[in-house]
Scaffold this motif. Structure first.
Motif, PDB file in Angstrom:
ATOM      1  N   HIS A   1       0.877  -1.171   0.000  1.00 22.30           N
ATOM      2  CA  HIS A   1       0.000   0.000   0.000  1.00 22.30           C
ATOM      3  C   HIS A   1       0.911   1.216   0.000  1.00 22.30           C
ATOM      4  CE1 HIS A   1      -4.244  -0.387  -0.112  1.00 22.30           C
ATOM      5  NE2 HIS A   1      -4.391  -1.100   0.985  1.00 22.30           N
TER       6      HIS A   1
ATOM      7  N   THR B   1       1.244   5.808  -0.779  1.00 22.46           N
ATOM      8  CA  THR B   1       0.762   7.124  -1.183  1.00 22.46           C
ATOM      9  C   THR B   1       1.952   7.897  -1.711  1.00 22.46           C
ATOM     10  OG1 THR B   1      -0.966   7.135   0.513  1.00 22.46           O
ATOM     11  CG2 THR B   1      -0.353   9.261  -0.446  1.00 22.46           C
TER      12      THR B   1
ATOM     13  N   ASP C   1      -0.626   9.841  -6.674  1.00 26.97           N
ATOM     14  CA  ASP C   1      -1.046   8.447  -6.809  1.00 26.97           C
ATOM     15  C   ASP C   1      -1.171   7.844  -5.419  1.00 26.97           C
ATOM     16  OD1 ASP C   1      -1.782   6.071  -7.959  1.00 26.97           O
ATOM     17  OD2 ASP C   1       0.238   5.469  -8.551  1.00 26.97           O
ATOM     18  N   SER C   2      -2.176   6.974  -5.229  1.00 25.50           N
ATOM     19  CA  SER C   2      -2.367   6.371  -3.910  1.00 25.50           C
ATOM     20  C   SER C   2      -3.204   5.105  -4.026  1.00 25.50           C
ATOM     21  CB  SER C   2      -3.054   7.352  -2.958  1.00 25.50           C
ATOM     22  OG  SER C   2      -3.343   6.735  -1.723  1.00 25.50           O
ATOM     23  N   SER C   3      -2.608   3.971  -3.649  1.00 26.57           N
ATOM     24  CA  SER C   3      -3.382   2.729  -3.600  1.00 26.57           C
ATOM     25  C   SER C   3      -4.376   2.777  -2.449  1.00 26.57           C
ATOM     26  CB  SER C   3      -2.436   1.536  -3.435  1.00 26.57           C
ATOM     27  OG  SER C   3      -1.771   1.579  -2.177  1.00 26.57           O
ATOM     28  N   ARG C   4      -4.039   3.530  -1.407  1.00 27.24           N
ATOM     29  CA  ARG C   4      -4.942   3.652  -0.254  1.00 27.24           C
ATOM     30  C   ARG C   4      -6.242   4.340  -0.660  1.00 27.24           C
ATOM     31  NH1 ARG C   4       0.230   4.949   2.122  1.00 27.24           N
ATOM     32  NH2 ARG C   4       0.894   3.261   3.517  1.00 27.24           N
ATOM     33  N   GLU C   5      -6.119   5.382  -1.475  1.00 21.61           N
ATOM     34  CA  GLU C   5      -7.324   6.075  -1.934  1.00 21.61           C
ATOM     35  C   GLU C   5      -8.170   5.174  -2.825  1.00 21.61           C
ATOM     36  OE1 GLU C   5      -6.329   9.769  -3.764  1.00 21.61           O
ATOM     37  OE2 GLU C   5      -5.586  10.684  -1.915  1.00 21.61           O
ATOM     38  N   ARG C   6      -7.518   4.310  -3.586  1.00 20.68           N
ATOM     39  CA  ARG C   6      -8.259   3.384  -4.444  1.00 20.68           C
ATOM     40  C   ARG C   6      -8.825   2.217  -3.639  1.00 20.68           C
ATOM     41  NH1 ARG C   6      -3.742   4.464  -7.710  1.00 20.68           N
ATOM     42  NH2 ARG C   6      -2.755   2.484  -7.134  1.00 20.68           N
ATOM     43  N   GLY C   7      -8.297   2.016  -2.421  1.00 19.05           N
ATOM     44  CA  GLY C   7      -8.800   0.955  -1.558  1.00 19.05           C
ATOM     45  C   GLY C   7      -8.340  -0.431  -1.944  1.00 19.05           C
ATOM     46  N   GLU C   8      -7.227  -0.524  -2.685  1.00 14.88           N
ATOM     47  CA  GLU C   8      -6.739  -1.827  -3.121  1.00 14.88           C
ATOM     48  C   GLU C   8      -5.217  -1.802  -3.213  1.00 14.88           C
ATOM     49  OE1 GLU C   8      -7.377  -4.970  -6.833  1.00 14.88           O
ATOM     50  OE2 GLU C   8      -8.552  -3.135  -6.693  1.00 14.88           O
TER      51      GLU C   8
END
Length: 241
Positions: free
Chosen positions: A154, A156, A166-173
């Motif tokens: 994960h 950010t 870019d952020s995988s946390r914001e995408r939730g995956e």
């Protein structure tokens, strides 16, 4: 005699200034043909404002009139001359864009170097031989990956301005990738971490996307990543389950 002529000239100027020319009336938009004609002009004008920001309107409108009339005698440029002008204009635009990119790249590089020099003095920030900086937010207890391993993380990503690009946390995956297929700063930084760790990576531009930049990232941008290493070779975990 001179005074009389001067007085007449001044009077003409004053008169001309006090009675501005009347603005032409807007053309009618009543018939379908009138509306279509206006609409086509509007769409073309919007496109031209993007494609040709320094459009010379007087010459542009005359070109439309001459082209619509279809009279070869009225056309002021040949196809070859138009093509030459287009090529010269495109070359000039490319040179201007390159100059702007070079200036921005130099500005970003200097800003990044200044940031990293100051950041290196902060408590808890370590600097590797390559220039990568990292800060431990939370240590892990699992395995460390090698450059040939696959990892699940994960993260950010931020610019020095604090803007999140870019952020995988914001995408939730979370994201899974081979560690040797990402930017050098990630390849090196993730190998410092144990599974379950969370680090902050401060990545110089030459370990990131360099002078070419990337989507949402300008040339020679220094990047900041908050990275959590969730798993090393997660496909092995799935196979064992």
């Amino acid at each position: 005699m001179k005074k009389t002529l001067l007085a007449l000239a001044m009077a003409g100027v004053v008169t001309g200034c006090s009675t501005p020319p009347e603005a032409p009336e807007d053309p009618k938009l009543e018939s379908t043909e009138q509306k279509v004609s206006y609409g086509m002009g509007l769409v073309l004008g919007e496109r031209m404002s993007n494609d040709l920001p320094d459009l010379q309107m007087e010459q542009f409108l005359q070109g439309i009139q001459h082209g619509h009339a279809g009279d070869e005698e009225t056309k002021r440029l040949t196809r070859e001359e138009i093509q030459e002008a287009l090529m010269a204009y495109q070359q000039q635009m490319q040179e201007d864009q390159k100059k702007q990119m070079d200036e921005l790249a130099q500005k970003n590089k200097e800003a990044g170097e200044a940031f990293l020099a100051e950041n290196a003095e902060k408590d808890g920030v370590e600097t590797t031989e390559s220039g990568l900086q990292y800060e431990v937010i939370e240590e892990g207890t699992g395995d460390k990956p090698s450059a040939e391993d696959t990892v699940r993380v994960h993260y950010t990503g931020e610019l020095l301005s604090g803007e999140v690009f870019d952020s995988s946390r914001e995408r939730g995956e979370p994201v899974t990738f081979a560690l040797n297929q990402v930017i050098p700063g990630w390849t090196e930084g993730l190998q410092l971490m144990n599974e379950g760790a969370r680090y902050k990576l401060y990545i110089p531009s030459d370990l990131a996307y360099g002078p070419g930049g990337n989507r949402g990232i300008g040339p020679n941008e220094t990047l900041v990543f908050d990275v959590e290493l969730l798993a090393v070779n997660p496909q092995d975990d799935a196979a064992s389950e």
